[in-house]
Design an enzyme around this catalytic site. Structure first.
Site, PDB file in Angstrom:
ATOM      1  N   GLY A  45       0.862  -1.184   0.000  1.00  0.00           N
ATOM      2  CA  GLY A  45       0.000   0.000   0.000  1.00  0.00           C
ATOM      3  C   GLY A  45       0.894   1.229   0.000  1.00  0.00           C
ATOM      4  N   ALA A  46       0.615   2.162  -0.910  1.00  0.00           N
ATOM      5  CA  ALA A  46       1.555   3.269  -1.133  1.00  0.00           C
ATOM      6  C   ALA A  46       1.906   4.068   0.137  1.00  0.00           C
ATOM      7  CB  ALA A  46       1.007   4.187  -2.226  1.00  0.00           C
ATOM      8  N   ARG A  87      10.394  -1.152  -4.184  1.00  0.00           N
ATOM      9  CA  ARG A  87       9.278  -1.267  -5.138  1.00  0.00           C
ATOM     10  C   ARG A  87       9.280   0.004  -5.983  1.00  0.00           C
ATOM     11  NH1 ARG A  87       3.546  -3.351  -3.074  1.00  0.00           N
ATOM     12  NH2 ARG A  87       3.319  -4.003  -5.244  1.00  0.00           N
ATOM     13  N   GLN A 194      -5.681  -8.834  -2.344  1.00  0.00           N
ATOM     14  CA  GLN A 194      -5.739  -7.808  -1.295  1.00  0.00           C
ATOM     15  C   GLN A 194      -7.176  -7.443  -0.908  1.00  0.00           C
ATOM     16  OE1 GLN A 194      -3.778  -7.673  -4.002  1.00  0.00           O
ATOM     17  NE2 GLN A 194      -1.901  -6.526  -3.656  1.00  0.00           N
ATOM     18  N   ASP A 235      -1.265   4.712  -6.504  1.00  0.00           N
ATOM     19  CA  ASP A 235       0.160   4.559  -6.162  1.00  0.00           C
ATOM     20  C   ASP A 235       0.988   5.713  -6.688  1.00  0.00           C
ATOM     21  OD1 ASP A 235      -0.974   1.694  -6.030  1.00  0.00           O
ATOM     22  OD2 ASP A 235       0.908   1.685  -4.920  1.00  0.00           O
ATOM     23  N   ASN A 245      -2.662   2.614 -10.380  1.00  0.00           N
ATOM     24  CA  ASN A 245      -3.148   1.898  -9.196  1.00  0.00           C
ATOM     25  C   ASN A 245      -3.132   0.389  -9.493  1.00  0.00           C
ATOM     26  OD1 ASN A 245      -4.310   1.964  -6.496  1.00  0.00           O
ATOM     27  ND2 ASN A 245      -6.211   1.277  -7.447  1.00  0.00           N
TER      28      ASN A 245
HETATM   29  O1  MRU Z   1       0.571  -4.003  -4.577  1.00  0.00           O
HETATM   30  P1  MRU Z   1      -0.077  -3.249  -3.447  1.00  0.00           P
HETATM   31  O2  MRU Z   1      -0.933  -4.099  -2.587  1.00  0.00           O
HETATM   32  O3  MRU Z   1       0.939  -2.437  -2.679  1.00  0.00           O
HETATM   33  O4  MRU Z   1      -1.021  -2.215  -4.189  1.00  0.00           O
HETATM   34  C1  MRU Z   1      -1.802  -1.344  -3.421  1.00  0.00           C
HETATM   35  C2  MRU Z   1      -2.636  -0.448  -4.242  1.00  0.00           C
HETATM   36  O5  MRU Z   1      -2.625  -0.493  -5.452  1.00  0.00           O
HETATM   37  C3  MRU Z   1      -3.418   0.571  -3.517  1.00  0.00           C
HETATM   38  O6  MRU Z   1      -4.614   0.843  -4.178  1.00  0.00           O
HETATM   39  C4  MRU Z   1      -2.589   1.872  -3.407  1.00  0.00           C
HETATM   40  O7  MRU Z   1      -1.319   1.601  -2.909  1.00  0.00           O
HETATM   41  C5  MRU Z   1      -3.241   2.871  -2.552  1.00  0.00           C
HETATM   42  S1  MRU Z   1      -3.297   2.326  -0.893  1.00  0.00           S
HETATM   43  C6  MRU Z   1      -3.912   3.525   0.086  1.00  0.00           C
END
Ligand code: MRU
Length: 354
Positions: A45-46, A87, A194, A235, A245
């Site tokens: 999550g970003a 990442r 997720q 993201d 995203n």
């Molecule tokens: O690969 P992830 O689980 O890190 O991806 C998360 C997302 O794409 C979320 O939508 C994004 O990070 C926003 S979280 C507040």
């Protein structure tokens, strides 16, 4: 407890790979382990990986054995490179590392101990700010949800994707706490699930009614007229509003437009990267094919079948009805309105966008 925090000289976080079956916490005392935990998605999550990387920098400052300030900074510069590589897509990661590094490089310190304290204070500030920013976005965004709505949500953008409260899921949480009654459709979000594992776990604890749907069922429910609004996170958002995203977001946005359903992204201004003009310039992370072949150890596809696994996609700005930020809801044209908001103006649409 928060998704990630500083605890007795270590970085402590919930192990998101174990949820919803086990609630386990892990602790790291080496910044390289913190970087690996981001790559392996122990934390994801970003905003959450931004705060984690900031704590990783504080750990690096602490790990450096040097007594002189220059050597501590050199050690931290190496850590910054390693953490930023963990990442590539979410800009919050580099944003947080740069913010800590800027504090470290300030010329106000008289010894290494002061640098170590200042960077830890900054990391804690980033984490604390994330919580208040999410609560503010929750209030702005909650106006978009009406009684009786069915809200479609993708991936996990809740407390687990942030330090606490969440972005898009934070909006859903705030609307629920305001007493609104509505339902949420959670996409599974393959291949790492997720939505089905993490968002469902969070909503269950909050008592918010939800149903998990296969990613491929979203169009079906949109066309049937059930879905009234789509809320997602981001993201990285380019200067023109193109939004990167979780993979699958683009398909949802196109389907939403086809079915006249408003589609909003919810993200703090730290997710906006004005250095990139359009989404095509943003690096999309490709993850191991094993996540698709053998999700969480369950072999579905033979090892020798070719697989591709992009973690994110670009949703062109024209599909977005607005971007909910901590400064209000930014409406199109994003090319004009996003830079203004990033440079400190409140989103003029904050009160009118309902
Ligand atoms: O690969 P992830 O689980 O890190 O991806 C998360 C997302 O794409 C979320 O939508 C994004 O990070 C926003 S979280 C507040």
């Amino acid at each position: 407890m928060r998704t990630v925090e500083w605890s007795n000289g270590k970085v402590r976080m919930i192990d998101q790979r174990q949820l919803p079956w086990n609630v386990e916490y892990v602790e790291y005392n080496d910044y390289r382990e913190v970087a690996q935990s981001i790559t392996d998605m122990v934390v994801r999550g970003a905003p959450a990986i931004g705060a984690t990387a900031a704590f990783g920098m504080a750990l690096a400052a602490q790990q450096s054995p040097a007594l002189d300030m220059g050597s501590v900074l050199d050690f931290m510069e190496v850590a910054a490179v390693i953490l930023k590589k963990a990442r590539p897509t979410a800009v919050n990661l580099a944003w947080a590392v740069d913010r800590v590094m800027k504090v470290a490089r300030d010329d106000v310190y008289s010894n290494a101990k002061e640098i170590r304290k200042a960077v830890l204070d900054e990391a804690n500030r980033i984490a604390d700010e994330d919580v208040t920013i999410n609560q503010t976005m929750g209030k702005f965004g909650a106006d978009l949800i009406r009684k009786g709505d069915v809200v479609l949500h993708h991936c996990n953008t809740g407390a687990l994707a942030t330090v606490d409260h969440g972005t898009a899921l934070g909006v859903i949480r705030t609307a629920f706490e305001q007493g609104k009654q509505f339902r949420v459709l959670l996409t599974e979000t393959r291949p790492r699930m997720q939505g089905a594992r993490l968002s469902a776990w969070e909503l269950k604890q909050l008592g918010i009614p939800f149903e998990i749907i296969p990613d491929s069922a979203a169009g079906h429910y949109m066309r049937a007229g059930e879905v009234k609004i789509v809320l997602v996170g981001a993201d990285r958002i380019a200067a023109n509003g193109d939004t990167v995203n979780k993979i699958g977001t683009y398909m949802l946005a196109v389907l939403a437009k086809e079915n006249n359903i408003p589609f909003y992204s919810v993200a703090p201004t730290s997710t906006v990267d004005l250095k990139v003009t359009t989404g095509s310039e943003i690096q999309i992370e490709e993850r191991t094919p094993d996540e698709v072949r053998c999700p969480y150890g369950n072999a579905l596809i033979p090892d020798d079948y070719p697989v591709r696994n992009p973690a994110f996609d670009v949703t062109p700005q024209r599909y977005l009805a607005g971007i909910v930020t901590e400064r209000g809801i930014v409406l199109p044209p994003f090319r004009d309105n996003l830079p203004k908001v990033i440079h400190g103006e409140p989103a003029s649409s904050a009160k009118t966008a309902k």
